[in-house]
Scaffold this active site. Structure first.
Site, PDB file in Angstrom:
ATOM      1  N   ASP A 250      -8.761   4.958   0.340  1.00 38.87           N
ATOM      2  CA  ASP A 250      -9.088   4.122  -1.049  1.00 38.87           C
ATOM      3  C   ASP A 250      -8.467   2.746  -0.844  1.00 38.87           C
ATOM      4  OD1 ASP A 250      -9.091   3.335  -3.483  1.00 38.87           O
ATOM      5  OD2 ASP A 250      -7.910   5.017  -4.253  1.00 38.87           O
ATOM      6  N   ASP A 256      -3.205  -6.086  -4.105  1.00 40.63           N
ATOM      7  CA  ASP A 256      -2.091  -5.750  -4.678  1.00 40.63           C
ATOM      8  C   ASP A 256      -1.133  -5.600  -3.538  1.00 40.63           C
ATOM      9  OD1 ASP A 256      -3.234  -6.281  -6.946  1.00 40.63           O
ATOM     10  OD2 ASP A 256      -3.489  -4.308  -7.574  1.00 40.63           O
TER      11      ASP A 256
END
Length: 309
Positions: A250, A256
């Site tokens: 994923d 981030d």
């Protein structure tokens, strides 16, 4: 003045509802999915948790609703060791995001609704002025209103903090923001939006980074997914390849994770190229796990990967 320390991040929290399927449905079509997760998300929030788990001393500025998703946010910060300077609002829901994850590649598409965090403004920055002025690093993005990001960057810059700006999601920004950026860190889609041309080759990435620095940023770091990242200042340009830590599951929180690791490394006084490598290692581990904030690796995991390379 006391020595500056720690990382202050301004951004949003959004509860991530992630759906795994073979493709996005068409209008009026229903598809069967193969997986679902619910967990803490939002770019700023993810970056704060990533930085804290990577070893940074982190304060996060945001707003959430007084609801179940808001409680999820505060629990996530407590678990990760993030100091939460987060306003809980009555009558406004906490932000939430729809995330489609391609079950074959792990690539994603996202719709985010900021909710309470969409009301973040200059007053939120002012309430936290002392924290920003005493920080070594101030980092922000564009999921909350631009005026708040600009004000935070201005305060941090005047106070001598190192500023990191993640211009995400992609949108037009004023030219005045570049001079407030010690590091501007877009991905290839966001960088393409800023410079007006595609970033599909190394030379296009180099040209885009040069443009961002010419506009006033001290340094540009363009993250390039599986290709790694490109770092550029007036005196140095270098590609840092992506690392592999296993099968990609994923990619939702990859950027981030990179930023959290990068900010932590910069806050510890590492050279920028070493910080880029640290960020790449953080992202490499995160993408092997489902979810966003829960996928962020520990300092020990990042260190072990870097030593193995």
């Amino acid at each position: 003045m006391s020595e500056k320390s720690g990382i202050v991040i301004l951004g949003i929290f959004a509860a991530d509802t992630a759906y795994k399927a073979k493709r996005l449905p068409h209008i009026a079509e229903t598809l069967m999915g193969s997986g679902f997760t619910l967990g803490p998300g939002g770019k700023g929030s993810n970056q704060a948790i990533a930085a804290a788990k990577a070893g940074g001393k982190v304060t996060f500025i945001s707003r959430v609703g007084n609801d179940a998703f808001g409680a999820m946010a505060l629990a996530a910060y407590a678990e990760a060791g993030v100091k939460a300077n987060v306003m809980q609002m009555e009558g406004v829901s906490t932000g939430a995001a729809f995330i489609f994850v391609d079950e074959a590649s792990g690539d994603n598409a996202i719709i985010v609704v900021p909710g309470a965090a969409g009301l973040i403004g200059i007053e939120d920055v002012e309430v936290n002025r002392a924290a920003i002025e005493s920080a070594a690093i101030f980092m922000t993005q564009l999921e909350q209103p631009l005026e708040a990001a600009l004000h935070g960057l201005s305060i941090a810059k005047r106070a001598g903090a190192t500023t990191i700006f993640n211009p995400a999601p992609a949108s037009a920004i004023p030219d005045s923001i570049y001079g407030l950026c010690d590091f501007i860190v877009p991905n290839e889609v966001e960088a393409a939006e800023l410079v007006g041309h595609a970033i599909e080759t190394d030379e296009q990435a180099r040209a885009a980074a040069h443009t961002l620095v010419d506009r006033g940023a001290k340094a540009a770091v363009i993250t390039l997914g599986a290709r790694g990242a490109f770092y550029h200042t007036a005196g140095q340009s270098e590609f840092v390849p992506a690392f592999s830590a296993g099968n990609v599951i994923d990619t939702t929180g990859a950027g981030d994770a990179f930023l959290g690791g990068f900010a932590t490394a910069i806050s510890e006084g590492r050279a920028p190229i070493e910080a880029v490598r640290f960020g790449c290692a953080t992202a490499a581990i995160a993408v092997t796990r489902p979810g966003t904030a829960p996928a962020m690796p520990s300092r020990a995991e990042i260190t072990a990967l870097l030593r193995s390379l």
